[in-house]
Enzyme design. Structure first.
Site, short mmCIF file in Angstrom:
data_model
loop_
_atom_site.label_atom_id
_atom_site.label_comp_id
_atom_site.label_asym_id
_atom_site.label_seq_id
_atom_site.Cartn_x
_atom_site.Cartn_y
_atom_site.Cartn_z
N GLU A 83 0.81 -1.19 0.00
CA GLU A 83 0.00 0.00 0.00
C GLU A 83 0.85 1.25 0.00
O GLU A 83 1.99 1.26 0.42
CB GLU A 83 -0.85 0.03 1.25
N CYS A 96 3.05 8.26 1.50
CA CYS A 96 3.59 7.31 2.46
C CYS A 96 3.76 5.98 1.73
O CYS A 96 2.77 5.44 1.22
CB CYS A 96 2.57 7.20 3.60
N CYS A 103 5.94 -7.36 7.63
CA CYS A 103 7.11 -6.96 8.42
C CYS A 103 7.39 -8.06 9.43
O CYS A 103 6.47 -8.62 10.03
CB CYS A 103 6.87 -5.64 9.14
N CYS A 107 5.89 -5.54 16.11
CA CYS A 107 5.52 -4.57 17.16
C CYS A 107 4.05 -4.83 17.51
O CYS A 107 3.23 -5.02 16.61
CB CYS A 107 5.72 -3.15 16.67
N CYS A 110 0.98 -2.90 15.79
CA CYS A 110 1.03 -2.59 14.36
C CYS A 110 0.36 -3.66 13.49
O CYS A 110 0.64 -4.86 13.63
CB CYS A 110 2.49 -2.44 13.94
N GLU A 152 9.90 -2.57 7.33
CA GLU A 152 11.00 -1.87 8.00
C GLU A 152 12.06 -1.57 6.93
O GLU A 152 12.77 -2.47 6.47
CB GLU A 152 11.56 -2.77 9.11
N SER A 183 11.60 6.11 8.06
CA SER A 183 11.15 5.79 9.42
C SER A 183 11.63 4.40 9.78
O SER A 183 11.46 3.45 9.02
CB SER A 183 9.62 5.86 9.48
N SER A 206 11.35 5.28 15.46
CA SER A 206 10.17 4.81 16.20
C SER A 206 10.60 4.41 17.60
O SER A 206 11.21 3.37 17.80
CB SER A 206 9.53 3.64 15.46
N HIS A 208 8.48 4.98 20.93
CA HIS A 208 7.26 4.40 21.53
C HIS A 208 7.32 4.09 23.01
O HIS A 208 6.29 3.73 23.59
CB HIS A 208 6.81 3.15 20.76
N CYS A 321 -0.91 5.16 7.65
CA CYS A 321 -0.02 4.22 6.99
C CYS A 321 -0.02 2.87 7.69
O CYS A 321 -0.23 2.78 8.87
CB CYS A 321 1.40 4.76 7.02
N1 SAH Z 1 8.90 -0.05 10.26
C1 SAH Z 1 9.11 1.35 10.31
C2 SAH Z 1 8.30 2.13 9.29
C3 SAH Z 1 6.86 1.69 9.09
S1 SAH Z 1 5.80 1.94 10.47
C4 SAH Z 1 8.88 1.89 11.70
O1 SAH Z 1 8.35 1.16 12.53
O2 SAH Z 1 9.28 3.02 11.96
C5 SAH Z 1 5.55 3.69 10.38
C6 SAH Z 1 5.03 4.31 11.66
O3 SAH Z 1 3.68 3.91 11.91
C7 SAH Z 1 5.85 3.89 12.87
O4 SAH Z 1 6.22 4.99 13.64
C8 SAH Z 1 4.87 3.01 13.59
O5 SAH Z 1 5.14 2.98 14.94
C9 SAH Z 1 3.54 3.64 13.27
N2 SAH Z 1 2.44 2.73 13.58
C10 SAH Z 1 2.40 1.39 13.43
N3 SAH Z 1 1.23 0.89 13.88
C11 SAH Z 1 0.51 1.94 14.33
C12 SAH Z 1 -0.79 2.06 14.93
N4 SAH Z 1 -1.56 1.00 15.16
N5 SAH Z 1 -1.22 3.29 15.25
C13 SAH Z 1 -0.43 4.38 15.03
N6 SAH Z 1 0.78 4.33 14.48
C14 SAH Z 1 1.27 3.12 14.13
FE1 SF4 Z 2 7.32 -3.42 11.40
FE2 SF4 Z 2 7.29 -0.74 11.79
FE3 SF4 Z 2 5.07 -2.22 12.15
FE4 SF4 Z 2 7.07 -2.45 13.87
S1 SF4 Z 2 5.83 -0.61 13.49
S2 SF4 Z 2 5.91 -4.15 12.98
S3 SF4 Z 2 8.81 -2.23 12.53
S4 SF4 Z 2 6.15 -1.91 10.24
#
Ligand code: SAH
Ligand code: SF4
Length: 344
Positions: A83, A96, A103, A107, A110, A152, A183, A206, A208, A321
């Site tokens: 996407e 984006c 991935c 996390c 996510c 990632e 990111s 990231s 968190h 995203c």
């Molecule tokens: N893997 C990389 C880039 C893709 S995720 C990373 O983790 O940085 C891009 C951003 O979206 C990250 O900051 C991630 O923490 C955030 N993200 C993922 N799941 C989310 C959710 N459920 N609500 C809000 N932000 C989220």
């Molecule tokens: Fe992967 Fe980024 Fe999602 Fe973590 S937040 S599972 S690193 S896409």
């Protein structure tokens, strides 16, 4: 076969020169072909009518196809999909993009993480998300690109490395390095490689959680690349970084957490991006209450940190995203059998 769209512009020009020479074609053809890769992209070489037919047929490269409107679900063939999301804001259009399908890092909040890892995207598939958008409508060309879709980026370094060149190079998409943000959770060896690039690409880390213990509960990667080392790497980055922080009710949104976060962000001069939890990714987690999010933001500001609380509802870049494909799959599942019958 060489896929010209997978090569940085200089490498594409070299490959093309050899290919033309081998076919006995004049070298100046390269000047006609290179601009059709990125600057005035051709949907297929049949559209590049300034080129002779034989040459056009020889050039046919793999293309992505599309689905959706402001959010784009690109089919990779074989039922696989990635996407990208286009977010217009004022005069900016931020796209984006995804770097992987799925991935591996899992996390807990996510949606992409829940899918698991499916495949790395090639440089052509990464930059193709911009290119296909321009084919759809040249006025949609994004002013900014963020690697905040699926995957990632620093676990697909070779392709992302080339994609960054294509995005930025004047013979590629010509998007200023300061308008391109990577990111990452902080894959240290490749973070160092990104830091060594001379262009001023932006970095979003990231985070968190304000402590290693808490971060480990949310992000399994903390076990491999821990918070102290990640912070050290950021200090060496020598460019202003953004820290991303998803606010999760009762997990990381206490005011004491804001205080600890401020202690990490202040010495870096980092901007803190506060993201409301998008519930699509995590059925068992709850977003922070609105009042708590505002209090958290205020607390950071009171501690001298530049912080921005992003809007919710999937409207904002980071929140939108990574959630699209999951949303679409859920919607598809909701279609009742009788509706299928009607469509057919
Ligand atoms: N893997 C990389 C880039 C893709 S995720 C990373 O983790 O940085 C891009 C951003 O979206 C990250 O900051 C991630 O923490 C955030 N993200 C993922 N799941 C989310 C959710 N459920 N609500 C809000 N932000 C989220
Ligand atoms: Fe992967 Fe980024 Fe999602 Fe973590 S937040 S599972 S690193 S896409």
């Amino acid at each position: 076969m060489i896929d010209l769209l997978s090569l940085a512009p200089d490498a594409a020009r070299d490959a093309l020169a050899q290919w033309l020479a081998a076919r006995g074609e004049p070298a100046y053809r390269a000047k006609q072909i290179v601009p059709r890769l990125w600057q005035r992209p051709a949907a297929s070489w049949d559209d590049a009518s300034d080129l002779p037919t034989g040459l056009r047929r020889g050039l046919a490269a793999r293309q992505l196809s599309r689905d959706g409107t402001e959010k784009y679900l690109w089919s990779l063939g074989g039922g696989e999909a990635i996407e990208s999301v286009l977010i217009p804001e004022w005069r900016r259009r931020t796209l984006c993009i995804s770097s992987q399908e799925g991935c591996a890092l899992g996390c807990v909040f996510c949606a992409t993480g829940r899918m698991g890892f499916r495949q790395n995207l090639s440089a052509a598939e990464i930059t193709g998300q911009v290119r296909e958008l321009m084919l759809l409508d040249p006025s949609l060309k994004p002013t900014n690109v963020v690697f905040m879709g699926m995957g990632e980026p620093l676990l697909n370094w070779d392709a992302v490395d080339t994609a960054l060149t294509i995005l930025n190079h004047p013979d590629g998409l010509g998007i200023g390095a300061r308008h391109v943000t990577v990111s990452t959770v902080g894959i240290l060896p490749n973070l160092a490689r990104l830091a060594r690039r001379p262009e001023q690409f932006r970095l979003a880390l990231s985070l968190h959680a304000p402590t290693a213990e808490r971060r480990r509960e949310l992000m399994p990667i903390e076990k491999k690349y821990g918070l102290p080392d990640v912070m050290k790497a950021l200090q060496q980055f020598r460019r202003r970084v953004t820290l991303e922080y998803v606010l999760i009710g009762g997990k990381n949104d206490a005011l004491e957490d804001a205080d600890r976060l401020a202690k990490l962000a202040r010495p870096l001069g980092a901007l803190v991006n506060l993201l409301p939890l998008h519930p699509g990714g995590a059925p068992d987690l709850t977003p922070s209450a609105r009042a708590q999010m505002l209090a958290f933001e205020r607390r950071l500001k009171a501690r001298g940190v530049v912080a921005v609380l992003r809007r919710s509802r999937g409207l904002d870049i980071s929140a939108a995203c990574g959630q699209l494909r999951v949303e679409l799959e859920a919607r598809r599942r909701e279609v009742r059998p009788e509706e299928h019958a009607r469509v057919e």
